[in-house]
Design a protein around this motif. Structure first.
Motif, PDB file in Angstrom:
ATOM      1  N   GLU A 370      -5.805 -11.044  11.218  1.00  0.00           N
ATOM      2  CA  GLU A 370      -5.523 -12.477  11.315  1.00  0.00           C
ATOM      3  C   GLU A 370      -4.410 -12.736  12.332  1.00  0.00           C
ATOM      4  N   GLN A 371      -3.434 -11.832  12.419  1.00  0.00           N
ATOM      5  CA  GLN A 371      -2.375 -11.991  13.427  1.00  0.00           C
ATOM      6  C   GLN A 371      -2.931 -11.824  14.839  1.00  0.00           C
ATOM      7  N   ARG A 372      -3.896 -10.912  14.995  1.00  0.00           N
ATOM      8  CA  ARG A 372      -4.564 -10.777  16.298  1.00  0.00           C
ATOM      9  C   ARG A 372      -5.337 -12.058  16.621  1.00  0.00           C
ATOM     10  N   MET A 373      -5.974 -12.627  15.622  1.00  0.00           N
ATOM     11  CA  MET A 373      -6.698 -13.877  15.838  1.00  0.00           C
ATOM     12  C   MET A 373      -5.745 -14.989  16.273  1.00  0.00           C
ATOM     13  N   GLU A 374      -4.538 -15.006  15.728  1.00  0.00           N
ATOM     14  CA  GLU A 374      -3.564 -16.023  16.123  1.00  0.00           C
ATOM     15  C   GLU A 374      -3.188 -15.874  17.594  1.00  0.00           C
ATOM     16  N   GLU A 375      -3.089 -14.633  18.059  1.00  0.00           N
ATOM     17  CA  GLU A 375      -2.805 -14.420  19.483  1.00  0.00           C
ATOM     18  C   GLU A 375      -3.986 -14.863  20.332  1.00  0.00           C
ATOM     19  N   LEU A 376      -5.197 -14.590  19.854  1.00  0.00           N
ATOM     20  CA  LEU A 376      -6.390 -15.044  20.566  1.00  0.00           C
ATOM     21  C   LEU A 376      -6.418 -16.568  20.644  1.00  0.00           C
ATOM     22  N   ARG A 377      -5.983 -17.234  19.570  1.00  0.00           N
ATOM     23  CA  ARG A 377      -6.037 -18.701  19.539  1.00  0.00           C
ATOM     24  C   ARG A 377      -5.045 -19.341  20.509  1.00  0.00           C
ATOM     25  N   GLU A 378      -4.079 -18.549  21.030  1.00  0.00           N
ATOM     26  CA  GLU A 378      -3.244 -19.077  22.100  1.00  0.00           C
ATOM     27  C   GLU A 378      -4.077 -19.295  23.361  1.00  0.00           C
ATOM     28  N   PHE A 379      -5.178 -18.536  23.482  1.00  0.00           N
ATOM     29  CA  PHE A 379      -6.118 -18.710  24.595  1.00  0.00           C
ATOM     30  C   PHE A 379      -7.299 -19.595  24.178  1.00  0.00           C
ATOM     31  N   ILE A 380      -7.846 -19.360  22.977  1.00  0.00           N
ATOM     32  CA  ILE A 380      -9.001 -20.119  22.497  1.00  0.00           C
ATOM     33  C   ILE A 380      -8.612 -20.778  21.178  1.00  0.00           C
ATOM     34  N   PRO A 381      -8.148 -22.018  21.215  1.00  0.00           N
ATOM     35  CA  PRO A 381      -7.664 -22.663  19.990  1.00  0.00           C
ATOM     36  C   PRO A 381      -8.702 -22.727  18.868  1.00  0.00           C
ATOM     37  N   THR A 382      -9.985 -22.778  19.223  1.00  0.00           N
ATOM     38  CA  THR A 382     -11.043 -22.931  18.218  1.00  0.00           C
ATOM     39  C   THR A 382     -11.646 -21.596  17.784  1.00  0.00           C
ATOM     40  N   ALA A 383     -11.014 -20.469  18.154  1.00  0.00           N
ATOM     41  CA  ALA A 383     -11.590 -19.146  17.855  1.00  0.00           C
ATOM     42  C   ALA A 383     -11.817 -18.951  16.357  1.00  0.00           C
ATOM     43  N   ASN A 384     -12.984 -18.410  16.025  1.00  0.00           N
ATOM     44  CA  ASN A 384     -13.384 -18.153  14.638  1.00  0.00           C
ATOM     45  C   ASN A 384     -13.429 -16.645  14.414  1.00  0.00           C
ATOM     46  N   SER A 385     -12.762 -16.169  13.372  1.00  0.00           N
ATOM     47  CA  SER A 385     -12.705 -14.729  13.088  1.00  0.00           C
ATOM     48  C   SER A 385     -14.082 -14.096  12.999  1.00  0.00           C
ATOM     49  N   ALA A 386     -15.065 -14.855  12.503  1.00  0.00           N
ATOM     50  CA  ALA A 386     -16.408 -14.310  12.305  1.00  0.00           C
ATOM     51  C   ALA A 386     -17.105 -13.982  13.623  1.00  0.00           C
ATOM     52  N   ASP A 387     -16.586 -14.531  14.734  1.00  0.00           N
ATOM     53  CA  ASP A 387     -17.233 -14.335  16.040  1.00  0.00           C
ATOM     54  C   ASP A 387     -16.700 -13.114  16.794  1.00  0.00           C
ATOM     55  N   TRP A 388     -15.699 -12.408  16.231  1.00  0.00           N
ATOM     56  CA  TRP A 388     -15.011 -11.379  17.000  1.00  0.00           C
ATOM     57  C   TRP A 388     -14.918 -10.057  16.228  1.00  0.00           C
ATOM     58  N   ASP A 389     -15.156  -8.968  16.959  1.00  0.00           N
ATOM     59  CA  ASP A 389     -14.974  -7.609  16.436  1.00  0.00           C
ATOM     60  C   ASP A 389     -13.883  -6.909  17.240  1.00  0.00           C
ATOM     61  N   ILE A 390     -13.455  -5.749  16.736  1.00  0.00           N
ATOM     62  CA  ILE A 390     -12.439  -4.932  17.414  1.00  0.00           C
ATOM     63  C   ILE A 390     -13.097  -3.719  18.073  1.00  0.00           C
ATOM     64  N   VAL A 391     -12.695  -3.434  19.311  1.00  0.00           N
ATOM     65  CA  VAL A 391     -13.137  -2.240  20.029  1.00  0.00           C
ATOM     66  C   VAL A 391     -11.895  -1.432  20.392  1.00  0.00           C
ATOM     67  N   VAL A 392     -11.911  -0.141  20.109  1.00  0.00           N
ATOM     68  CA  VAL A 392     -10.791   0.732  20.481  1.00  0.00           C
ATOM     69  C   VAL A 392     -10.934   1.113  21.951  1.00  0.00           C
ATOM     70  N   ALA A 393      -9.943   0.779  22.745  1.00  0.00           N
ATOM     71  CA  ALA A 393      -9.987   1.070  24.179  1.00  0.00           C
ATOM     72  C   ALA A 393      -9.432   2.457  24.463  1.00  0.00           C
ATOM     73  N   GLY A 394      -9.254   2.776  25.735  1.00  0.00           N
ATOM     74  CA  GLY A 394      -8.825   4.121  26.110  1.00  0.00           C
ATOM     75  C   GLY A 394      -7.330   4.346  25.962  1.00  0.00           C
ATOM     76  N   GLN A 395      -6.951   5.617  26.062  1.00  0.00           N
ATOM     77  CA  GLN A 395      -5.543   6.010  26.070  1.00  0.00           C
ATOM     78  C   GLN A 395      -5.020   5.985  27.511  1.00  0.00           C
ATOM     79  N   ARG A 396      -3.801   5.506  27.688  1.00  0.00           N
ATOM     80  CA  ARG A 396      -3.146   5.547  28.988  1.00  0.00           C
ATOM     81  C   ARG A 396      -1.844   6.316  28.834  1.00  0.00           C
ATOM     82  N   VAL A 397      -1.570   7.197  29.767  1.00  0.00           N
ATOM     83  CA  VAL A 397      -0.320   7.951  29.739  1.00  0.00           C
ATOM     84  C   VAL A 397       0.560   7.467  30.879  1.00  0.00           C
ATOM     85  N   GLN A 398       1.611   6.726  30.528  1.00  0.00           N
ATOM     86  CA  GLN A 398       2.543   6.211  31.536  1.00  0.00           C
ATOM     87  C   GLN A 398       3.470   7.342  31.975  1.00  0.00           C
ATOM     88  N   VAL A 399       3.684   7.454  33.262  1.00  0.00           N
ATOM     89  CA  VAL A 399       4.517   8.511  33.825  1.00  0.00           C
ATOM     90  C   VAL A 399       5.996   8.218  33.560  1.00  0.00           C
TER      91      VAL A 399
END
Length: 500
Positions: A370-399
């Protein structure tokens, strides 16, 4: 387990976009050289290069605000933006050359035109964006950029972001239609298919265990065949380590002095992916915001139209996290194993310096859906939790390394090439802009590692990449010619955009 020993000219470690590009360049420049590729996974482009493991943005500094920092006097520094834009042009020129020669086909399978936009809220951020626009819009590389702080205009530019939005503070955006979405996973697979036709040996499910210098100055690469269990030793005059997050441990095994006092800090990520076709149809752009205080540049929030397997989709993120793994398929001991006597003080210094980053990562890890959805709603005020899934992205190693400007334990945000003094081994470290500037980075490898051949190769390189060695910012006529040619070849000619 028996030990098999074989010789070759070039060994590429890792079957990602970096090795694919270097192998393709070398096959054009030195077609008689024997090249072998070793990849731990069963397919190419399945770690950092995979389309679900990165943002897919053709990074050209068109919308990424972290490439144009505000200086202490209030002006905007556009130096890095110009540099990255020119570097992305090198990539497009090389891809265009490959398409023209029918070495790869169907450019729409890996690159699509998409407007790039920056979106900010608040009086201070709007003032910064306007200054950024004024600094960039007179540069030919950024021709066509528009600025608006009019809500009605923004409604036309990104209706999904404006839908249901209460405008109680200044907002603004810039838009430029020459941006791109790049499927680096698809491009990587295309390049390796081409390399196989050029008789490059590509060994999947082969894990590189060690790299040591042989008595004649060549390199012995110890490889474990994961299917047969055999240990193989392959020797080569030149080794490139393009193993993403796995590059640092392999570079350390070489023992070259240039690898000392370098550490790595892994950052993981999550994206939210939309599964509602009606929502996806309402948005057609890559829209970047501003990073939060203490956040790494790779965590700049953005709402992206993506084309994956020729399907239009919509992603938001990334949400940063922490895992001690250097690769998604890596080990939980990767980070601790990377700490060596020569870099332990560098790593400790970084830990002290980057308390804000550590705090930010902890906060991100603890976010609920729900906190992630709140961040999304800063971009899409009408965002509905039912419309969104989570995808695990890649690892990055900062030098992490000691620098003159930042002192001991400075965290580096960018892509770096580390080479031995004699040019016999090179490794690619770091993250964004990474894949977008792959051709520039691999040309840097060629310049550092094959200086004696560069005079002979220069004519061919210029044939493949007409702006090689030339500043496009200072040559608007050449820029115009190159843009027209690459846009036509890659299918990036601007079309009228239709919003649903």
């Amino acid at each position: 387990m028996s030990n098999i020993q074989k010789k070759t000219d070039v060994i590429l470690i890792g079957a990602g976009i970096m090795s694919a590009t270097l192998g393709t360049l070398l096959k054009e420049l030195a077609p008689d050289w024997e090249i072998k590729v070793f990849e731990k996974l069963p397919v190419a482009g399945n770690e950092s290069s995979n389309e679900w493991n990165n943002a897919g943005t053709g990074h050209a500094a068109l919308c990424e605000l972290n490439y144009t920092p505000e200086k202490s006097d209030g002006s905007v520094d556009i130096t890095k933006a110009i540099k990255i834009n020119e570097q992305f042009h090198l990539s497009k020129q090389f891809w265009s050359y490959l398409v023209k020669r029918n070495l790869i086909r169907n450019p729409k399978d890996f690159i699509m035109p998409i407007p790039h936009m920056s979106f900010v809220q608040g009086e201070k951020n709007v003032a910064f964006l306007k200054k950024r626009f004024e600094a960039l819009s007179n540069i030919p590389l950024f021709e066509g950029m528009e600025f608006s702080d009019d809500p009605a205009t923004l409604q036309e530019w990104f209706p999904l972001i404006m839908e249901g939005r209460t405008v109680n503070e200044p907002i603004a955006a810039t838009k430029i239609d020459s941006g791109t979405d790049v499927n680096f996973g698809a491009l990587t697979r295309m390049l390796f298919e081409h390399l196989q036709k050029q008789h490059v040996e590509i060994h999947y499910k082969h894990h590189v265990k060690d790299i040591t210098r042989a008595s004649d100055g060549s390199w012995s690469v110890k490889v474990h065949d994961l299917d047969s269990g055999q240990i193989e030793t392959h020797t080569a005059k030149f080794v490139f380590i393009g193993a993403g997050g796995g590059s640092l441990p392999l570079l350390q095994k070489t023992g070259i002095p240039e690898a000392k006092h370098i550490g790595g800090f892994p950052v993981s990520g999550l994206f939210m992916v939309c599964k509602n076709p009606d929502v996806i149809a309402k948005h057609h752009a890559k829209v970047y915001g501003k990073a939060k205080v203490g956040a790494p540049p790779m965590s700049v929030p953005h709402l992206d139209t993506r084309y994956i397997e020729n399907q239009k989709t919509l992603l938001f993120g990334p949400f940063a996290g922490f895992s001690p793994k250097f690769l998604k398929t890596g080990s939980y001991f990767d980070l601790i194993r990377s700490v060596k006597p020569d870099n332990v003080l560098t790593m400790l210094a970084a830990g002290v310096k980057e308390m804000a980053l550590t705090k930010y990562l902890i906060q991100q890890v603890l976010l609920s859906n729900e906190q992630r959805m709140e961040e999304l709603r800063e971009f899409i005020p009408t965002a509905n939790s039912a419309d969104w899934d989570i995808v695990v992205a890649g690892q990055r190693v900062q030098v992490i390394k000691d620098t003159k400007e930042g002192g001991k334990g400075t965290l580096q945000f960018g892509t770096e090439v580390v080479t031995a003094a004699d040019g016999s081994v090179a490794a690619l470290l770091g993250a964004s802009p990474g894949a977008s500037t792959v051709v520039h980075v691999m040309l840097e490898v060629l310049e550092k590692c094959f200086p004696q051949q560069m005079n002979e190769w220069r004519r061919k390189i210029t044939e493949m990449i007409p702006s090689y060695g030339v500043s496009l910012a200072d040559n608007p006529q050449l820029l115009q010619e190159i843009q027209k040619s690459t846009e036509q070849t890659l299918g990036l000619v601007e079309k009228e955009l239709v919003y649903s």
